[in-house]
Scaffold this active site. Structure first.
Site, mmCIF file in Angstrom:
data_model
loop_
_atom_site.group_PDB
_atom_site.id
_atom_site.type_symbol
_atom_site.label_atom_id
_atom_site.label_comp_id
_atom_site.label_asym_id
_atom_site.label_seq_id
_atom_site.Cartn_x
_atom_site.Cartn_y
_atom_site.Cartn_z
ATOM 1 N N LYS A 126 0.856 -1.193 0.000
ATOM 2 C CA LYS A 126 0.000 0.000 0.000
ATOM 3 C C LYS A 126 0.884 1.232 0.000
ATOM 4 O O LYS A 126 2.018 1.177 0.463
ATOM 5 C CB LYS A 126 -0.874 0.016 1.267
ATOM 6 C CG LYS A 126 -2.070 0.930 1.188
ATOM 7 C CD LYS A 126 -3.226 0.220 0.516
ATOM 8 C CE LYS A 126 -4.413 1.113 0.289
ATOM 9 N NZ LYS A 126 -5.594 0.333 -0.123
ATOM 10 N N ASP A 166 -7.155 4.388 -4.414
ATOM 11 C CA ASP A 166 -7.746 4.264 -3.076
ATOM 12 C C ASP A 166 -8.350 5.646 -2.798
ATOM 13 O O ASP A 166 -8.580 6.407 -3.757
ATOM 14 C CB ASP A 166 -6.682 3.875 -2.030
ATOM 15 C CG ASP A 166 -7.290 3.430 -0.702
ATOM 16 O OD1 ASP A 166 -7.760 2.285 -0.613
ATOM 17 O OD2 ASP A 166 -7.335 4.234 0.259
HETATM 18 P P1 NDP Z 1 -12.971 7.915 -2.616
HETATM 19 O O1 NDP Z 1 -11.881 8.892 -2.411
HETATM 20 O O2 NDP Z 1 -13.533 7.701 -3.954
HETATM 21 O O3 NDP Z 1 -14.187 8.227 -1.633
HETATM 22 C C1 NDP Z 1 -14.006 8.287 -0.266
HETATM 23 C C2 NDP Z 1 -15.313 8.661 0.390
HETATM 24 O O4 NDP Z 1 -15.189 8.539 1.801
HETATM 25 C C3 NDP Z 1 -15.715 10.102 0.146
HETATM 26 O O5 NDP Z 1 -17.093 10.213 0.180
HETATM 27 C C4 NDP Z 1 -15.074 10.819 1.318
HETATM 28 O O6 NDP Z 1 -15.665 12.049 1.634
HETATM 29 C C5 NDP Z 1 -15.283 9.824 2.431
HETATM 30 N N1 NDP Z 1 -14.226 9.960 3.430
HETATM 31 C C6 NDP Z 1 -12.905 9.811 3.238
HETATM 32 N N2 NDP Z 1 -12.218 10.053 4.349
HETATM 33 C C7 NDP Z 1 -13.136 10.381 5.268
HETATM 34 C C8 NDP Z 1 -13.056 10.729 6.615
HETATM 35 N N3 NDP Z 1 -11.881 10.805 7.264
HETATM 36 N N4 NDP Z 1 -14.227 10.978 7.275
HETATM 37 C C9 NDP Z 1 -15.420 10.904 6.626
HETATM 38 N N5 NDP Z 1 -15.550 10.565 5.335
HETATM 39 C C10 NDP Z 1 -14.429 10.309 4.670
HETATM 40 O O7 NDP Z 1 -12.382 6.551 -2.024
HETATM 41 P P2 NDP Z 1 -12.894 5.051 -2.281
HETATM 42 O O8 NDP Z 1 -14.351 5.006 -2.459
HETATM 43 O O9 NDP Z 1 -12.018 4.462 -3.301
HETATM 44 O O10 NDP Z 1 -12.493 4.363 -0.886
HETATM 45 C C11 NDP Z 1 -13.397 4.254 0.204
HETATM 46 C C12 NDP Z 1 -12.928 3.153 1.149
HETATM 47 O O11 NDP Z 1 -12.890 1.916 0.431
HETATM 48 C C13 NDP Z 1 -11.524 3.318 1.733
HETATM 49 O O12 NDP Z 1 -11.494 2.750 3.012
HETATM 50 C C14 NDP Z 1 -10.655 2.494 0.784
HETATM 51 O O13 NDP Z 1 -9.468 2.086 1.414
HETATM 52 C C15 NDP Z 1 -11.593 1.323 0.537
HETATM 53 N N6 NDP Z 1 -11.364 0.521 -0.650
HETATM 54 C C16 NDP Z 1 -11.279 1.091 -1.900
HETATM 55 C C17 NDP Z 1 -11.105 0.293 -3.005
HETATM 56 C C18 NDP Z 1 -11.092 0.850 -4.382
HETATM 57 O O14 NDP Z 1 -11.009 0.060 -5.326
HETATM 58 N N7 NDP Z 1 -11.189 2.142 -4.591
HETATM 59 C C19 NDP Z 1 -10.939 -1.164 -2.873
HETATM 60 C C20 NDP Z 1 -11.112 -1.667 -1.550
HETATM 61 C C21 NDP Z 1 -11.299 -0.835 -0.493
HETATM 62 P P3 NDP Z 1 -14.926 13.407 1.215
HETATM 63 O O15 NDP Z 1 -15.061 13.516 -0.270
HETATM 64 O O16 NDP Z 1 -15.645 14.483 1.961
HETATM 65 O O17 NDP Z 1 -13.497 13.261 1.664
HETATM 66 O O1 2IT Z 2 -7.932 -1.434 -0.617
HETATM 67 C C1 2IT Z 2 -7.878 -1.921 -1.764
HETATM 68 O O2 2IT Z 2 -8.007 -3.129 -1.955
HETATM 69 C C2 2IT Z 2 -7.700 -1.011 -2.895
HETATM 70 N N1 2IT Z 2 -7.631 0.203 -2.692
HETATM 71 C C3 2IT Z 2 -7.580 -1.553 -4.290
HETATM 72 C C4 2IT Z 2 -6.183 -2.038 -4.537
HETATM 73 C C5 2IT Z 2 -5.886 -2.450 -5.963
HETATM 74 O O3 2IT Z 2 -4.706 -2.774 -6.194
HETATM 75 O O4 2IT Z 2 -6.769 -2.479 -6.822
#
Ligand code: NDP
Ligand code: 2IT
Length: 444
Positions: A126, A166
């Site tokens: 990561k 992420d």
């Molecule tokens: P994005 O940046 O697309 O969206 C994040 C969302 O979460 C936004 O709505 C954001 O609000 C909110 N958020 C982030 N930080 C905070 C905080 N400290 N407090 C409150 N709200 C918060 O990220 P993703 O959707 O990609 O990721 C979301 C989660 O999923 C994370 O935990 C990530 O690690 C996990 N994840 C992502 C994957 C992926 O493929 N993208 C795969 C597996 C897991 P705001 O815009 O106001 O910051």
């Molecule tokens: O938390 C996760 O699994 C991710 N942000 C996606 C990682 C990836 O390599 O697609």
């Protein structure tokens, strides 16, 4: 003292001021106790757990960049290459002001077991930076991404370490980073996933984490005699994971009534309008306050509050530790039957225990959100064979992977007499493959 307790103590002493990393290690090792106890002598002699909790390599670097006014800023970049026993390091890059080494280590540690659960050959890693893309111009984001990749490019490669998105890292950032990698290294290779479709990206990667979450949720409910069709769901977050979780939940017949961002949350009793959400977040990069313009009957509230809404299903899709004990109590009081984590470690340990103790089906992130990284691995396969698969082909493979993960965590929990404890099941199933590979490869 038991071997697990000894290692937990060492982790806290050796990695001070990294509470999220301690939390992730504690959750995993606690639930592996039975497996460790059955192999205690060998694991202890081989320092297996000490090797598991110590990243193979941690890279930390300076990222200077110039804003639109000519002011120079300095951020810190990280890449933690945690474990390569089953494949090249794989995992996202988080761009958020809260990023520090402990956060990246917790995410990298989780990624080891998640990637193992996918059944695909990817190790755990990561990275990220404390850079905040919010409110920056495209040129500023490009300047940051180019500076970040100038340093990171020394340590990654299609067969070494393959980063992806992420929080804060989406298609725009991946594009700028890919361009800079190619320019510096002079090779056109699948060094990043989540790429645009015109330069090696995979269909369905954008949707994969949210869709995968719902495929696993649907299966989990099914094996417990329940049907997602007709359920009401609460979702937190409004980013990549949340948007496609809402979309697939609706396709499966559930009604999603909330989404949130870091300022507030939306309650839409008629069900979230996912096209409006996409326009607000993906196209306009705006705040959720805009949602009422599309849906006048919805409510916008400042602060937190998603978990106070009555629902059958809760899908935390924002960030770590966003669902606390008090929230868990409210969910239980409101008759919630399942909590499935789209985010990484969104539920605190106390809240998880409370939900499990009160009969709520609980699917941990490392299983439930594995669809994103699984589809990243499918993107790597397509890049290797220089072909692109259809949306249906990728989506079908994603679904199969998520259904398998669901059954594997269920089976592993049953094998160790912990039926229904999917936290233990996911950790054990993920751990077994990694340990087997580590043992086979000697003391490295
Ligand atoms: P994005 O940046 O697309 O969206 C994040 C969302 O979460 C936004 O709505 C954001 O609000 C909110 N958020 C982030 N930080 C905070 C905080 N400290 N407090 C409150 N709200 C918060 O990220 P993703 O959707 O990609 O990721 C979301 C989660 O999923 C994370 O935990 C990530 O690690 C996990 N994840 C992502 C994957 C992926 O493929 N993208 C795969 C597996 C897991 P705001 O815009 O106001 O910051
Ligand atoms: O938390 C996760 O699994 C991710 N942000 C996606 C990682 C990836 O390599 O697609």
């Amino acid at each position: 003292m038991s071997y697990v307790d000894e290692v937990l103590e060492k982790v806290v002493a050796k990695n001070p001021a990294e509470p999220e990393f301690h939390q992730a290690v504690k959750e995993v090792l606690e639930s592996l106790r039975v497996v460790v106890e059955a192999n205690e002598e060998k694991f202890r002699r081989d320092a297996l757990l000490e090797r598991l909790v110590e990243p193979e390599r941690q890279i930390k670097f300076r990222v200077p960049w110039v804003d639109d006014k000519g002011q120079v800023h300095v951020n810190t970049g990280y890449r933690v290459q945690f474990n390569s026993a089953i494949g090249p390091y794989k995992g996202g890059l988080r761009l958020h002001p809260s990023v520090n080494l402990g956060i990246i280590k917790f995410l990298g540690f989780e990624q080891i077991f998640k990637n193992s659960l996918t059944g695909l050959p990817i190790g755990g890693g990561k990275g990220g930076s404390d850079f905040d893309p919010k409110g920056k111009s495209d040129r500023e984001v490009m300047a940051f991404c180019q500076s970040f990749m100038t340093e990171l490019s020394k340590y990654i490669g299609a067969d070494e370490d393959v980063p992806a998105g992420d929080i804060g890292t989406g298609a725009r950032e991946i594009g700028y980073m890919f361009g800079q990698y190619k320019r510096i290294r002079g090779t056109y290779e699948g060094v990043l996933t989540g790429k645009g479709l015109s330069y090696g990206g995979s269909l369905a990667r954008t949707e994969a984490t949210g869709y995968g979450l719902l495929y696993l949720t649907e299966e989990l409910l099914k094996i417990n005699g329940k049907d997602i069709n007709g359920m009401t769901a609460v979702v937190s977050g409004s980013g990549n994971v949340a948007i496609y979780a809402v979309e697939k939940a609706q396709q499966l017949g559930a009604k999603v009534v909330t989404v949130s961002d870091s300022n507030g949350w939306v309650y839409d009793p008629e069900g979230i309008d996912v096209e409006a959400l996409k326009e607000i977040k993906e196209v306009n990069r705006a705040r959720l306050t805009e949602y009422r313009k599309y849906r006048p009957n919805s409510e916008y509230h400042e602060g937190r509050g998603v978990w106070s809404v009555k629902a059958d299903l809760a899908l935390p899709c924002a960030t770590q530790n966003e669902l606390h004990l008090e929230d868990a109590k409210q969910l239980v009081a409101n008759g919630c039957v399942a909590v499935c984590e789209g985010a990484n470690m969104p539920t605190t340990l106390e809240a998880t225990e409370y939900l499990q103790a009160n009969g709520v089906l609980f699917a941990p992130g490392k299983a439930a959100n594995a669809g994103g990284v699984a589809t990243s691995a499918l993107e790597m396969s397509q890049n290797s064979e220089r072909l692109s698969w259809s949306f249906e082909e990728v989506d079908e493979k994603l679904k199969e992977i998520m259904v398998n993960i669901c059954h594997n965590m269920d089976d592993a929990a049953k094998r160790y007499g912990m039926e229904g404890n999917y936290v233990a099941g996911a950790n054990i199933a993920g751990f077994e493959k990694v340990v087997d590979a580590m043992n086979a490869q000697g003391i490295v």
